[in-house]
Design an enzyme around this catalytic site. Structure first.
Site, PDB file in Angstrom:
ATOM      1  CG  ASP A  17      -2.004   1.004   1.163  1.00  0.00           C
ATOM      2  OD1 ASP A  17      -2.938   0.793   0.369  1.00  0.00           O
ATOM      3  OD2 ASP A  17      -1.941   2.008   1.897  1.00  0.00           O
ATOM      4  CD  GLU A  54      -2.246   2.367  -3.254  1.00  0.00           C
ATOM      5  OE1 GLU A  54      -3.430   2.660  -3.489  1.00  0.00           O
ATOM      6  OE2 GLU A  54      -1.773   2.296  -2.094  1.00  0.00           O
TER       7      GLU A  54
END
Length: 353
Positions: A17, A54
């Site tokens: 993330d 990401e």
């Protein structure tokens, strides 16, 4: 910790993330060769796992297509999401970008030894609108989150199809259904690795809330009853298209498309007002696939190219049709030299004997 998860628990991959934050030095400045990212890519065990970034962070370090990768890291392709959303909803000037994205985003990933599968293609993720909300809301509706509507992204590239939120208007509901099918088809025929969000297969809604992570309610709970209610139509289409992708090799090439792999039926890429794109994916055995996406509000009568020798075109998908005619695995024969593609719809033809 990562090694423990792989060795002891047999986890086969990780998605990081806001991974761009790991590409900053102690002073916050971007690093060309961030040591942790490199160590993961070079590790004897972790390098054999699925490693997905990401490629942005809260500080604005946007690294889509340029995330330090050592030919190992895959990326969430945020440009795929944005460009496909814009084209399908009918934004002008997006035809070329849409073609680039469905062809594997070579502009981003055709570098060194990277492959099309390093692009993780998606239209919907856990953050932001569900697919149903993407075609039902122009604006976020986050009042229930307790932050005065200030949370959540404002740049959703969504279109409510003529009415904000729930409606009983049958024409708007039909348009929304077509658009969800168009998005799903575009995702599943694209070169790269497709990712979809749980719940979109039955058209889950969060009623316009695009930042609902804090709710332990029906906003986020999987609705098994809705899945059963939509099993024969919406769910069926999503399921069948996924299976079709898995059984047709033209959608998952190991290398980027060459001029022999695809024919773009387009002679005016600079037409800013054109929201129609058609192309043929060629298969070495002659099992070509013809696709056309019409993001106009009117019918487009398109000339269908001749099929390969000793084959005929069979209609597999027309998102303008109701279930079960919207997807017919064996194909419907009789496609002529032209096809009238309905507004905001897409078709897929397969060359068969």
């Amino acid at each position: 910790m990562l090694l423990c998860r792989v060795v002891e628990y047999h986890v086969d991959g990780f998605r990081f993330d806001l991974a761009s934050v790991l590409c900053r030095g102690t002073d916050g400045a971007p690093l060309n060769a961030p040591p942790l990212i490199k160590a993961i890519a070079k590790d004897a065990i972790l390098s054999r796992c699925k490693i997905i970034a990401e490629p942005w962070d809260c500080g604005g370090l946007y690294l889509v297509g340029s995330f330090p990768n050592w030919d190992r890291w895959a990326e969430w392709n945020g440009k795929f999401r944005d460009d496909v959303r814009k084209f399908i909803k009918g934004d002008c000037g997006m035809k070329g970008s849409f073609a680039t994205r469905v062809a594997g985003s070579a502009d981003l990933y055709k570098v060194n030894k990277r492959k099309p599968y390093h692009s993780v293609n998606f239209v919907i993720a856990h953050d932001g609108f569900m697919l149903y909300d993407l075609v039902s809301y122009n604006f976020k509706h986050n009042d229930a989150n307790g932050e005065g509507g200030n949370d959540g992204c404002n740049d959703n590239f969504s279109w409510n199809c003529g009415f904000e939120g729930e409606t009983n208007d049958s024409s708007i509901k039909a348009l929304r259904s077509r658009q969800m099918k168009n998005f799903h088809l575009a995702l599943m025929i694209s070169q790269g690795t497709p990712m979809m969000l749980m719940g979109d297969e039955y058209a889950h809604t969060r009623y316009g809330n695009n930042n609902s992570y804090g709710h332990d309610t029906a906003l986020n709970h999987f609705q098994w009853g809705l899945l059963e209610a939509r099993r024969s139509n919406h769910f069926r289409f999503f399921q069948k298209v996924i299976k079709f992708r898995r059984t047709r090799r033209v959608f998952s090439r190991e290398t980027f498309l060459s001029k022999n792999d695809v024919t773009w039926h387009e002679d005016n890429w600079n037409n800013h007002d054109s929201n129609f794109l058609a192309f043929t994916l060629h298969d070495s055995s002659g099992e070509d696939i013809y696709l056309a996406f019409n993001a106009h509000a009117f019918f487009v009568k398109v000339s269908v190219p001749p099929p390969p020798a000793k084959r005929r075109w069979f209609r597999v998908v027309d998102t303008n049709l109701e279930s079960p005619d919207d997807f017919v695995i064996e194909g419907v024969p009789g496609t002529g030299k032209t096809y009238n593609v309905a507004p905001y719809s897409s078709i897929l033809l397969e060359a068969k004997t």
